[in-house]
Design a protein around this motif. Structure first.
Motif, PDB file in Angstrom:
ATOM      1  N   LYS A   8      -9.536 -10.188  -3.313  1.00 43.73           N
ATOM      2  CA  LYS A   8     -10.743 -10.482  -2.491  1.00 43.73           C
ATOM      3  C   LYS A   8     -12.012  -9.784  -2.634  1.00 43.73           C
ATOM      4  O   LYS A   8     -12.984 -10.228  -2.600  1.00 43.73           O
ATOM      5  CB  LYS A   8      -9.956 -10.396  -1.211  1.00 43.73           C
ATOM      6  N   THR A  57      -3.863  -8.694  -3.544  1.00 49.89           N
ATOM      7  CA  THR A  57      -4.586  -9.529  -2.842  1.00 49.89           C
ATOM      8  C   THR A  57      -5.978  -8.881  -2.295  1.00 49.89           C
ATOM      9  O   THR A  57      -6.965  -9.489  -2.487  1.00 49.89           O
ATOM     10  CB  THR A  57      -3.810 -10.384  -1.706  1.00 49.89           C
ATOM     11  N   TRP A  58      -5.584  -7.856  -1.829  1.00 51.05           N
ATOM     12  CA  TRP A  58      -6.873  -7.026  -1.380  1.00 51.05           C
ATOM     13  C   TRP A  58      -7.845  -7.020  -2.391  1.00 51.05           C
ATOM     14  O   TRP A  58      -9.230  -7.041  -2.330  1.00 51.05           O
ATOM     15  CB  TRP A  58      -6.540  -5.545  -0.915  1.00 51.05           C
ATOM     16  N   PHE A  95      -7.930   0.252   4.827  1.00 52.01           N
ATOM     17  CA  PHE A  95      -6.705  -0.655   4.422  1.00 52.01           C
ATOM     18  C   PHE A  95      -5.854  -0.464   5.103  1.00 52.01           C
ATOM     19  O   PHE A  95      -4.878   0.230   4.870  1.00 52.01           O
ATOM     20  CB  PHE A  95      -6.851  -0.769   2.806  1.00 52.01           C
ATOM     21  N   LYS A 139       0.832  -1.222  -0.159  1.00 52.40           N
ATOM     22  CA  LYS A 139       0.005  -0.084  -0.130  1.00 52.40           C
ATOM     23  C   LYS A 139       0.857   1.316   0.074  1.00 52.40           C
ATOM     24  O   LYS A 139       0.564   2.324  -0.710  1.00 52.40           O
ATOM     25  CB  LYS A 139      -1.110   0.179   1.368  1.00 52.40           C
ATOM     26  N   GLU A 141      -1.710 -15.834  -0.516  1.00 50.06           N
ATOM     27  CA  GLU A 141      -2.822 -14.943  -0.977  1.00 50.06           C
ATOM     28  C   GLU A 141      -3.915 -15.275  -1.174  1.00 50.06           C
ATOM     29  O   GLU A 141      -4.850 -14.794  -1.119  1.00 50.06           O
ATOM     30  CB  GLU A 141      -1.940 -14.206  -2.164  1.00 50.06           C
ATOM     31  N   SER A 172      -2.058  -7.435   3.711  1.00 49.72           N
ATOM     32  CA  SER A 172      -1.855  -7.964   2.516  1.00 49.72           C
ATOM     33  C   SER A 172      -1.405  -7.226   1.454  1.00 49.72           C
ATOM     34  O   SER A 172      -1.479  -5.854   1.505  1.00 49.72           O
ATOM     35  CB  SER A 172      -3.254  -8.913   2.262  1.00 49.72           C
ATOM     36  N   ASP A 210      -5.962 -15.893   1.720  1.00 54.79           N
ATOM     37  CA  ASP A 210      -6.634 -14.595   2.202  1.00 54.79           C
ATOM     38  C   ASP A 210      -7.806 -14.130   1.338  1.00 54.79           C
ATOM     39  O   ASP A 210      -8.814 -13.565   1.698  1.00 54.79           O
ATOM     40  CB  ASP A 210      -5.511 -13.518   2.232  1.00 54.79           C
TER      41      ASP A 210
END
Length: 187
Positions: free
Chosen positions: A75, A71-72, A63, A9, A148, A67, A151
């Motif tokens: 998801k 990956t975020w 966030f 991030k 990942e 992760s 998750d």
């Protein structure tokens, strides 16, 4: 070489509006292809893509970066797809969901052969159970690690590894079965 999907991030703007632009530029193709993989409907995939980025924009500040960003977002897209269509996968032949490598220059012939090979594999992929399709897509096409994937789909990593192993076996069995049919009938 850094494995795919490890973008932190910290590499994106703290401003949600600017981060959204960066996310759309970097992951727009992956998000829409993943949505199409799940839905089989190009228009629905486009709607889902917009919803994914809207959710990302709204939740960017929350966030934590535990992760990778990829990956975020994966998801989020999986959850939106499941919300929209349940666990049903695509009903029509998906487009080639492999990631486009913008920086490489290859001949048209090589590109066509690569697409044909991936399309053939996708034909076999469509014949195995849905949970196996999902795992193989996330692992090989989005290049997510088993951690990942765990998750992204909210499953234990051991379950993902087991499902990946079984998915490979199912795909291999399907490909051998098809090869055997061709050998018998001379096609």
């Amino acid at each position: 070489m850094k494995p795919a999907g490890l973008e932190s991030k910290k590499l994106f703007s703290k401003d949600p509006a600017r981060a959204l632009e960066q996310l759309m530029e970097k992951y727009g193709t992956i998000i829409i292809r993943t949505a199409y993989f799940y839905t089989g409907d190009r228009h629905l995939a486009e709607d889902i893509s917009q919803e994914v980025f809207l959710r990302a924009y709204r939740n960017w500040s929350a966030f934590r970066g535990d992760s990778s960003v990829k990956t975020w977002l994966t998801k989020i897209v999986i959850n939106v797809c499941r919300d929209k269509i349940g666990l049903r996968m695509f009903s029509e032949q998906p487009t080639d969901p492999s990631k486009m490598d913008q920086g490489r220059s290859i001949s048209a012939e090589t590109e066509v052969l690569e697409k044909l090979k991936k399309s053939e594999v996708l034909q076999y992929l469509l014949r195995i159970p849905v949970p196996y399709q999902e795992i193989l897509y996330l692992y090989y096409y989005l290049e997510l690690s088993t951690r990942e994937i765990a998750d992204a789909i909210s499953s234990p990593e051991g379950t993902v590894r087991n499902r990946l192993h079984r998915a490979r076996e199912a795909l291999s069995k399907e490909m051998r079965r098809e090869e055997s049919i061709h050998d018998r009938f001379g096609s």
